[in-house]
Design an enzyme around this catalytic site. Sequence first.
Site, PDB file in Angstrom:
ATOM      1  CD  GLU A 140      -2.448   1.404   2.623  1.00 43.45           C
ATOM      2  OE1 GLU A 140      -2.425   2.551   3.092  1.00 43.45           O
ATOM      3  OE2 GLU A 140      -2.900   0.420   3.234  1.00 43.45           O
ATOM      4  CB  CYS A 195      -3.214   5.245   4.017  1.00 48.29           C
ATOM      5  SG  CYS A 195      -4.162   4.148   5.085  1.00 48.29           S
TER       6      CYS A 195
END
Length: 502
Positions: free
Chosen positions: A260, A297
């Site tokens: 990620e 995020c």
Amino acid sequence: MQTGHHLIAGQWTEGSATFQSAPAIGAARAFSVGTPAHVDAAVRAAEAAFAVYNATSRADRAAFLNRIADEIEARGPQITEIGTSETGLPAARLEGERGRTCAQLRLFAAHILQERWLERRHDPALPDRQPAPRPDLKLLQRPIGPVAVFGASNFPLAFSVAGGDTASALAAGCPVVVKGHSAHPGTGEIVAQAVLAAITACGLPPGIFSLVQGGKRDVGEALVTHPLIKAVGFTGSLAGGRALFDLCAQRPEPIPFFGELGSVNPMFLLPHAVRARGAALGRGWAGSLTMGAGQFCTNPGIAAVMQGAEGDAFVAAARDALAAVPPQTMLTAGIAQAFTAGRDRMAQASGVQAQLSQPCAPRQAAPQLFEVSAKDWLADHSLAEEVFGPLGLVVRAASPQEMLAIAASLQGQLTCTLHLDEADTDLARALLPILERKAGRILANGFPTGVEVVDAQVHGGPYPASTNFGATSVGTLSIRRWLRPVAYQNLPEALLPQDWAG
């Protein structure tokens, strides 16, 4: 008590060198520096333990996961104390994240007992079929082997030593070697102590879990290129993740890298919604943008809104709300420096106007707000790059067609959000098929910060949000990363894995 050492196959192991932690509050501590030799010892122990752990029952693995959660909860006050010192995060945030971490472990314990993840399939033999008989075929998902996990800087618990990657891999039956993040080594060691206590209590082989602290690039490279590692879970920067991804692909035996790597999580504020509640949307965006100093995020860094008075009201409300938020401590000095550099890059870009530009003290970030036309934004791809922290960019579209062009130009995202009223349905319908190709999660009338850990969650997306668009790092579907299907043809029942029988 803290040792400052690595945990390798049940033993606290020293290194020949140490590094000093860099806490936001309190005194620094010394921790052993990891080396490729530590990595090799940990991975070999994981491989040796795999045969035993792979053969454990799902009930035993579920009990193990629940015991890890128990042991983490028992160390709650200690984790909060050192976690707040190392990261500067408030105690309430650490306590909430600890709750999420334990909930993830318990969720996977329950999930593997439900059997759906095994995806058992059976095509019985057809011995009389013409022109040729059909064999008996049984399919089952099986664990792939030792897994490498890289701890994240922004989630010292939920995405680190015993976070979602570790929980899902252990649930699948895969041993785990964790590369701890040097931003919070003390927190990592306490969690590792909890995992070791659970291993001991459950009578499992100690090689199923190891933690290697610190180390430079050579440690990460040694981990992802070790021939016994079969997959990698990573949460971090685009540059670091891409480098590790390339190493995984270049191995003699390439392996999957589930990284990620970042996202700007754009919001599309459609005209009727902005007309009805633009000021409220501006204040809501400011709250999401500054949550945790913007170090999520899923932080919504870009808001696309039409030109005009209604859009002006949205920008004004966001600016006023952001100006009222005091500077916040960043996770590391390096993250704070990168934030300041990103702010300066944004301020100097062609066509960008500063709505709110504030100085930042060392290791702190003050909210920033910029505005740019869709035309200028579309001409400068750097404006779509993530600035990790409380910085927002408003992109003003002159028409619905420019709103569609903004969506079409996006790279892969973790999330995209539509703020809409019923009268915005036609424009939303035109945007949706574009956004489906851009993001792993699409929201309506909400803000993306806050990720539910449930069966239906997808936390991933097309590159560069993640390196594997078919995977998620949050939710029970994440267990699939550590499994592969195996078909058994005409195999006697006595030889089938015990999971076949349930």
